[in-house]
Design a protein around this motif. Structure first.
Motif, PDB file in Angstrom:
ATOM      1  N   SER A   7       0.851  -1.184   0.000  1.00  0.00           N
ATOM      2  CA  SER A   7       0.000   0.000   0.000  1.00  0.00           C
ATOM      3  C   SER A   7       0.887   1.234   0.000  1.00  0.00           C
ATOM      4  N   GLY A   8       0.264   2.377  -0.232  1.00  0.00           N
ATOM      5  CA  GLY A   8       0.994   3.632  -0.145  1.00  0.00           C
ATOM      6  C   GLY A   8       1.362   4.253  -1.472  1.00  0.00           C
ATOM      7  N   GLY A   9       1.090   3.561  -2.567  1.00  0.00           N
ATOM      8  CA  GLY A   9       1.389   4.142  -3.865  1.00  0.00           C
ATOM      9  C   GLY A   9       0.437   5.277  -4.201  1.00  0.00           C
ATOM     10  N   GLY A  10       0.740   5.977  -5.278  1.00  0.00           N
ATOM     11  CA  GLY A  10      -0.123   7.070  -5.699  1.00  0.00           C
ATOM     12  C   GLY A  10       0.570   7.977  -6.676  1.00  0.00           C
ATOM     13  N   ARG A  19       5.735   6.973   0.920  1.00  0.00           N
ATOM     14  CA  ARG A  19       6.161   5.871   1.784  1.00  0.00           C
ATOM     15  C   ARG A  19       5.300   4.660   1.482  1.00  0.00           C
ATOM     16  N   LEU A  20       5.915   3.626   0.982  1.00  0.00           N
ATOM     17  CA  LEU A  20       5.228   2.382   0.690  1.00  0.00           C
ATOM     18  C   LEU A  20       5.298   1.452   1.892  1.00  0.00           C
ATOM     19  N   TYR A  80       8.874  -1.332   4.882  1.00  0.00           N
ATOM     20  CA  TYR A  80       8.583  -0.001   4.356  1.00  0.00           C
ATOM     21  C   TYR A  80       9.616   0.387   3.294  1.00  0.00           C
ATOM     22  N   LEU A  81       9.193   1.271   2.412  1.00  0.00           N
ATOM     23  CA  LEU A  81      10.120   1.895   1.472  1.00  0.00           C
ATOM     24  C   LEU A  81       9.805   3.381   1.445  1.00  0.00           C
ATOM     25  N   GLN A  82      10.683   4.157   2.050  1.00  0.00           N
ATOM     26  CA  GLN A  82      10.553   5.611   2.031  1.00  0.00           C
ATOM     27  C   GLN A  82      11.247   6.127   0.781  1.00  0.00           C
ATOM     28  N   MET A  83      10.513   6.821  -0.048  1.00  0.00           N
ATOM     29  CA  MET A  83      11.056   7.306  -1.314  1.00  0.00           C
ATOM     30  C   MET A  83      11.017   8.829  -1.314  1.00  0.00           C
TER      31      MET A  83
END
Length: 127
Positions: A7-10, A19-20, A80-83
């Motif tokens: 979740s967290g895409g957009g 942040r995924l 998590y993946l913070q981008m």
């Protein structure tokens, strides 16, 4: 078998952040190395980042070093993946994945080295 839900895409403007999250089911999550891959339209999946089961070791693709951060919370069974500083080239479907154990020391961080995958979450970066 561990199941994953991202979740967290957009949609985000270039230079922005996302942040995924990847929620995992299954008791063995905390003993598995985990990772993120990206698949851009018309391209093969490519490695983004991976994290060891303890969270103590991380690896990144050169293209995201210094901008992306992978982390995990084993109490919450989540990766998590913070981008940050997103670029238009970051567009794609981001999939979380895992290894039933640990990656070998000689790991190439190729897709075949990961045992299970989530469905992915779409990220779009506008210029």
């Amino acid at each position: 078998q561990v199941q994953l839900a991202e979740s967290g895409g957009g949609l985000v403007q270039a230079g922005g952040s996302l942040r995924l999250s990847c929620a995992a089911s299954g008791r063995s999550f905390s003993s598995h190395d985990m990772g993120w891959f990206r698949q851009a339209p018309g391209k093969e999946r490519e490695f983004v980042a991976t994290i060891s089961w303890s969270g103590g070791t991380t690896y990144y693709a050169d293209s995201v070093k210094g901008r992306f951060t992978i982390s995990r919370d084993n109490r919450k069974n989540t990766v998590y993946l913070q981008m940050n500083s997103l670029k238009p080239g970051a567009k794609g479907i981001y999939c979380c994945n895992g290894v039933a154990g640990a990656l070998p020391r000689s790991a190439e961080f190729a897709a075949y080295e990961y045992d299970y995958w989530g469905q992915g979450t779409q990220v779009t970066v506008s210029s």
